[in-house]
Each structure stands twice: as structure tokens, then as C-alpha cells.
Design a protein around this motif. Structure first.
Motif, PDB file in Angstrom:
ATOM      1  N   PRO A 125      -4.272  -5.598  -9.186  1.00 51.70           N
ATOM      2  CA  PRO A 125      -5.661  -5.141  -9.036  1.00 51.70           C
ATOM      3  C   PRO A 125      -6.093  -5.085  -7.573  1.00 51.70           C
ATOM      4  CG  PRO A 125      -5.486  -6.716 -10.831  1.00 51.70           C
ATOM      5  CD  PRO A 125      -4.155  -6.716 -10.129  1.00 51.70           C
ATOM      6  N   GLU A 126      -5.601  -6.024  -6.743  1.00 47.48           N
ATOM      7  CA  GLU A 126      -5.947  -6.034  -5.328  1.00 47.48           C
ATOM      8  C   GLU A 126      -5.382  -4.803  -4.624  1.00 47.48           C
ATOM      9  OE1 GLU A 126      -7.445  -7.503  -1.632  1.00 47.48           O
ATOM     10  OE2 GLU A 126      -7.954  -7.798  -3.741  1.00 47.48           O
ATOM     11  N   GLN A 127      -4.154  -4.434  -4.932  1.00 49.47           N
ATOM     12  CA  GLN A 127      -3.558  -3.229  -4.344  1.00 49.47           C
ATOM     13  C   GLN A 127      -4.316  -1.981  -4.777  1.00 49.47           C
ATOM     14  OE1 GLN A 127       0.560  -3.757  -5.705  1.00 49.47           O
ATOM     15  NE2 GLN A 127       1.190  -3.793  -3.553  1.00 49.47           N
ATOM     16  N   ARG A 128      -4.708  -1.942  -6.034  1.00 54.26           N
ATOM     17  CA  ARG A 128      -5.452  -0.777  -6.529  1.00 54.26           C
ATOM     18  C   ARG A 128      -6.795  -0.654  -5.803  1.00 54.26           C
ATOM     19  NH1 ARG A 128      -5.335  -2.213 -11.345  1.00 54.26           N
ATOM     20  NH2 ARG A 128      -3.329  -1.250 -11.873  1.00 54.26           N
ATOM     21  N   ARG A 129      -7.455  -1.785  -5.580  1.00 54.55           N
ATOM     22  CA  ARG A 129      -8.725  -1.781  -4.859  1.00 54.55           C
ATOM     23  C   ARG A 129      -8.535  -1.274  -3.432  1.00 54.55           C
ATOM     24  NH1 ARG A 129     -11.228  -4.422  -1.129  1.00 54.55           N
ATOM     25  NH2 ARG A 129      -9.500  -5.877  -0.817  1.00 54.55           N
ATOM     26  N   LYS A 130      -7.487  -1.746  -2.768  1.00 56.88           N
ATOM     27  CA  LYS A 130      -7.206  -1.308  -1.398  1.00 56.88           C
ATOM     28  C   LYS A 130      -6.959   0.198  -1.346  1.00 56.88           C
ATOM     29  CE  LYS A 130      -5.047  -5.585   0.290  1.00 56.88           C
ATOM     30  NZ  LYS A 130      -3.770  -6.171   0.792  1.00 56.88           N
ATOM     31  N   ALA A 131      -6.136   0.694  -2.265  1.00 57.02           N
ATOM     32  CA  ALA A 131      -5.789   2.114  -2.271  1.00 57.02           C
ATOM     33  C   ALA A 131      -7.033   2.980  -2.438  1.00 57.02           C
ATOM     34  CB  ALA A 131      -4.778   2.408  -3.378  1.00 57.02           C
ATOM     35  N   TYR A 132      -7.892   2.629  -3.386  1.00 58.86           N
ATOM     36  CA  TYR A 132      -9.087   3.441  -3.619  1.00 58.86           C
ATOM     37  C   TYR A 132     -10.075   3.344  -2.456  1.00 58.86           C
ATOM     38  CZ  TYR A 132      -8.020   5.124  -8.289  1.00 58.86           C
ATOM     39  OH  TYR A 132      -7.452   5.799  -9.354  1.00 58.86           O
ATOM     40  N   ALA A 133     -10.134   2.189  -1.794  1.00 64.48           N
ATOM     41  CA  ALA A 133     -11.008   2.052  -0.621  1.00 64.48           C
ATOM     42  C   ALA A 133     -10.552   2.988   0.494  1.00 64.48           C
ATOM     43  CB  ALA A 133     -11.001   0.605  -0.139  1.00 64.48           C
ATOM     44  N   LEU A 134      -9.244   3.076   0.693  1.00 66.50           N
ATOM     45  CA  LEU A 134      -8.696   3.965   1.728  1.00 66.50           C
ATOM     46  C   LEU A 134      -8.862   5.428   1.347  1.00 66.50           C
ATOM     47  CD1 LEU A 134      -5.470   1.893   2.391  1.00 66.50           C
ATOM     48  CD2 LEU A 134      -7.347   2.216   4.013  1.00 66.50           C
ATOM     49  N   ILE A 135      -8.639   5.746   0.084  1.00 66.95           N
ATOM     50  CA  ILE A 135      -8.816   7.125  -0.391  1.00 66.95           C
ATOM     51  C   ILE A 135     -10.265   7.572  -0.196  1.00 66.95           C
ATOM     52  CG2 ILE A 135      -8.835   8.591  -2.457  1.00 66.95           C
ATOM     53  CD1 ILE A 135      -6.459   6.846  -3.471  1.00 66.95           C
ATOM     54  N   GLU A 136     -11.207   6.660  -0.463  1.00 69.71           N
ATOM     55  CA  GLU A 136     -12.625   6.987  -0.282  1.00 69.71           C
ATOM     56  C   GLU A 136     -12.933   7.304   1.183  1.00 69.71           C
ATOM     57  OE1 GLU A 136     -17.050   5.064  -1.127  1.00 69.71           O
ATOM     58  OE2 GLU A 136     -15.286   3.778  -1.102  1.00 69.71           O
ATOM     59  N   GLU A 137     -12.341   6.513   2.101  1.00 68.68           N
ATOM     60  CA  GLU A 137     -12.569   6.763   3.534  1.00 68.68           C
ATOM     61  C   GLU A 137     -12.062   8.157   3.924  1.00 68.68           C
ATOM     62  OE1 GLU A 137     -14.330   4.884   5.263  1.00 68.68           O
ATOM     63  OE2 GLU A 137     -13.968   2.757   4.895  1.00 68.68           O
ATOM     64  N   ILE A 138     -10.879   8.523   3.437  1.00 70.14           N
ATOM     65  CA  ILE A 138     -10.308   9.842   3.745  1.00 70.14           C
ATOM     66  C   ILE A 138     -11.137  10.946   3.110  1.00 70.14           C
ATOM     67  CG2 ILE A 138      -8.277  11.327   3.452  1.00 70.14           C
ATOM     68  CD1 ILE A 138      -6.579   8.762   3.511  1.00 70.14           C
ATOM     69  N   SER A 139     -11.626  10.697   1.899  1.00 70.77           N
ATOM     70  CA  SER A 139     -12.437  11.687   1.188  1.00 70.77           C
ATOM     71  C   SER A 139     -13.733  11.981   1.947  1.00 70.77           C
ATOM     72  CB  SER A 139     -12.765  11.171  -0.218  1.00 70.77           C
ATOM     73  OG  SER A 139     -13.604  12.069  -0.909  1.00 70.77           O
ATOM     74  N   ILE A 140     -14.382  10.947   2.449  1.00 72.96           N
ATOM     75  CA  ILE A 140     -15.624  11.117   3.213  1.00 72.96           C
ATOM     76  C   ILE A 140     -15.340  11.886   4.505  1.00 72.96           C
ATOM     77  CG2 ILE A 140     -17.405   9.895   4.517  1.00 72.96           C
ATOM     78  CD1 ILE A 140     -17.206   7.667   2.386  1.00 72.96           C
ATOM     79  N   TRP A 141     -14.248  11.508   5.193  1.00 67.86           N
ATOM     80  CA  TRP A 141     -13.876  12.172   6.449  1.00 67.86           C
ATOM     81  C   TRP A 141     -13.585  13.659   6.244  1.00 67.86           C
ATOM     82  CZ3 TRP A 141      -8.713  13.952   7.220  1.00 67.86           C
ATOM     83  CH2 TRP A 141      -8.446  14.463   8.495  1.00 67.86           C
ATOM     84  N   SER A 142     -12.989  13.994   5.103  1.00 65.50           N
ATOM     85  CA  SER A 142     -12.602  15.384   4.852  1.00 65.50           C
ATOM     86  C   SER A 142     -13.775  16.272   4.435  1.00 65.50           C
ATOM     87  CB  SER A 142     -11.516  15.430   3.768  1.00 65.50           C
ATOM     88  OG  SER A 142     -12.029  14.969   2.530  1.00 65.50           O
ATOM     89  N   GLY A 143     -14.955  15.691   4.340  1.00 63.36           N
ATOM     90  CA  GLY A 143     -16.127  16.483   3.976  1.00 63.36           C
ATOM     91  C   GLY A 143     -16.586  16.209   2.561  1.00 63.36           C
ATOM     92  N   TYR A 144     -16.462  14.951   2.150  1.00 69.13           N
ATOM     93  CA  TYR A 144     -16.845  14.531   0.808  1.00 69.13           C
ATOM     94  C   TYR A 144     -16.095  15.289  -0.276  1.00 69.13           C
ATOM     95  CZ  TYR A 144     -20.495  11.647   2.819  1.00 69.13           C
ATOM     96  OH  TYR A 144     -21.149  10.691   3.532  1.00 69.13           O
ATOM     97  N   GLU A 145     -14.820  15.498  -0.018  1.00 65.36           N
ATOM     98  CA  GLU A 145     -13.943  16.051  -1.049  1.00 65.36           C
ATOM     99  C   GLU A 145     -13.903  15.062  -2.204  1.00 65.36           C
ATOM    100  OE1 GLU A 145      -9.758  18.083  -0.420  1.00 65.36           O
ATOM    101  OE2 GLU A 145      -9.551  15.907  -0.411  1.00 65.36           O
ATOM    102  N   PRO A 146     -13.910  15.522  -3.459  1.00 60.35           N
ATOM    103  CA  PRO A 146     -13.855  14.586  -4.583  1.00 60.35           C
ATOM    104  C   PRO A 146     -12.702  13.597  -4.444  1.00 60.35           C
ATOM    105  CG  PRO A 146     -14.261  16.803  -5.373  1.00 60.35           C
ATOM    106  CD  PRO A 146     -13.971  16.917  -3.893  1.00 60.35           C
ATOM    107  N   ILE A 147     -12.958  12.330  -4.742  1.00 63.01           N
ATOM    108  CA  ILE A 147     -11.947  11.282  -4.565  1.00 63.01           C
ATOM    109  C   ILE A 147     -10.674  11.603  -5.334  1.00 63.01           C
ATOM    110  CG2 ILE A 147     -11.409   8.881  -5.114  1.00 63.01           C
ATOM    111  CD1 ILE A 147     -14.174   8.114  -4.260  1.00 63.01           C
ATOM    112  N   GLU A 148     -10.810  12.141  -6.534  1.00 59.47           N
ATOM    113  CA  GLU A 148      -9.620  12.452  -7.336  1.00 59.47           C
ATOM    114  C   GLU A 148      -8.753  13.504  -6.651  1.00 59.47           C
ATOM    115  OE1 GLU A 148      -8.254  11.137 -10.179  1.00 59.47           O
ATOM    116  OE2 GLU A 148      -9.708   9.564  -9.717  1.00 59.47           O
TER     117      GLU A 148
END
Length: 230
Positions: free
Chosen positions: A48-71
Motif C-alpha cells: 500500500p505504501e508503494q501504491r501511495r508513492k506511485a500515485y503521488a508522483l503520477i499526480e505531480e506529473i499530471s499537474i505539470w503536463s496541464g492537468y492531464e487526467p491521472i489515469e
């Protein structure tokens, strides 16, 4: 290369006993098989900790890319991760049930991507990393502080000074860290081991590649003959 599947029948202190069903004996003799490469898949599942880390990083990239959907960001980065891997089989994975090893490597890939693209993040990357050595190396190569992500200076763990001239000594293989001005000062104000423990950092050896990033001259990166002989 031919791929065959087998099962581990026994594990001893110094070897694995593996059984591989194989019927094409003529091919084996023709090709003169004598050695094999064995892939050992990690059957432990993502934590669960790894999954939390992965989604936190994906969210950061998603915001940087112009709020591209996280999925969308998740699937895009997973594809990029697989393309850069040197693997025999190209298999998509899921963050719901992939192995601990795959999750670890994917998280490291995401952090490298963020560092290389200078992506601003809401939180420090250090607590999210899974491979501290690769994280410190990426920070060194991109000149960002391993503690806070700000522009970094090269900090020598084996302190330079007290009669040692940084312009003439050989820097190759010296232990280093990338630190911003504030954390560089903090580090010099306490024993190195206390600073490392406080920030959970592991210094790494300076390579010629790292040295060139910090404009160290060829003379500073020469391997001394005396060191080679000892």
C-alpha cells in the motif's frame, strides 16, 4: 535465444534446483546449449505504501503536463517505463497487483522523470523514493538538492580544506552529495553521519560523468597510478 519455463524444486544455501521440461532434444544438441539465463520473478505484491508513492508522483506529473487526467498520465508513464526497460517480455502491469520489484523500479522511473524535466512538486521527492542510490545519482546529474530539490552544489563527504587544494586533488571516487546552499551549510555544521541519518541520504562515489557536470577538470578526474597499484 529460446525461452523455456521451469519450476524451482529446491533452494539450498548455495544454489537453486530448477526443473525445466524440454522435449526438443535434437535442437538442444544442434545448438549446443551449455548455459542458461534464468529470470526470477518477484511474487511479492506491491505494498500500500508503494501504491501511495506511485500515485503521488503520477499526480505531480499530471499537474505539470496541464492537468492531464491521472489515469492517462499513469498509462503513458507505464508505457514509457516498459519501453526503456531491457526486458525479454513486454508485459503491461497494474498498480493493484504488480510485484514489489516492478513497483520499486516504476517509482524510481517516475522520480527520475520528474528530476530530469525539472517538474515542480508540492512535496519533497526524498520520502517518496525507493532506491536512494539511484535517487542521489539522478540529483547529482541534474544538479538538484537531494534534500529539497533546489539548485545544488557539489558537497564532498570527505571534506576538502585544511591543506587540501580542490583544484589539484583527484576527485574521482570521492563520496559526494548534491546539496543546496542551505543544506550545504547545515551539513558542514554537524558530523556527516548525523546529517546522513537525519535526511536518510547515502553519499555515492564521484564518477567522471558526475565530475564533468560540475566542471571538474580532467586533471581532477585522473586516476592516480599509486591508487591503481594499491
Amino acid at each position: 535465444m529460446e525461452i523455456a519455463s521451469g519450476k524451482i524444486r529446491d533452494i539450498t544455501p548455495d544454489k537453486l534446483i530448477i526443473e525445466v521440461p524440454y522435449t526438443n532434444i535434437e535442437r538442444a544438441c544442434l545448438r549446443k546449449y551449455s548455459e542458461v539465463l534464468i529470470g526470477l520473478p518477484d511474487n511479492r505484491k506491491i505494498s500500500p505504501e508503494q501504491r501511495r508513492k506511485a500515485y503521488a508522483l503520477i499526480e505531480e506529473i499530471s499537474i505539470w503536463s496541464g492537468y492531464e487526467p491521472i489515469e492517462v498520465t499513469k498509462e503513458t508513464t507505464k508505457m514509457q517505463f516498459l519501453l526503456q526497460k531491457d526486458c525479454i517480455k513486454f508485459e503491461m502491469f497494474s498498480l493493484s497487483n504488480c510485484s514489489i520489484t516492478t513497483a520499486r523500479e516504476y517509482i524510481t522511473f517516475l522520480i527520475d522523470f520528474i528530476i530530469k524535466n525539472n517538474i515542480p512538486t508540492k512535496r519533497p521527492l526524498l520520502p517518496l523514493c525507493e532506491d536512494i542510490n539511484k535517487y542521489v545519482y539522478a540529483c547529482l546529474m541534474n544538479k538538484v538538492c537531494a534534500v529539497c530539490g533546489k539548485p545544488a552544489q557539489l558537497h564532498h563527504v570527505e571534506r576538502i580544506g585544511m591543506g587540501r587544494n580542490r583544484n589539484t586533488i583527484n576527485h574521482l571516487n570521492m563520496l559526494v552529495l548534491p546539496l543546496c546552499g542551505i543544506h550545504h551549510i547545515e551539513c558542514h555544521g554537524m558530523p556527516q553521519y548525523e546529517f546522513n541519518e537525519k535526511h536518510h541520504l547515502v553519499p555515492i562515489k564521484l564518477t567522471a560523468e558526475i565530475g564533468k557536470k560540475y566542471n571538474l577538470s580532467n586533471k581532477n578526474l585522473e586516476v592516480k597510478i599509486w591508487n591503481d597499484l594499491n
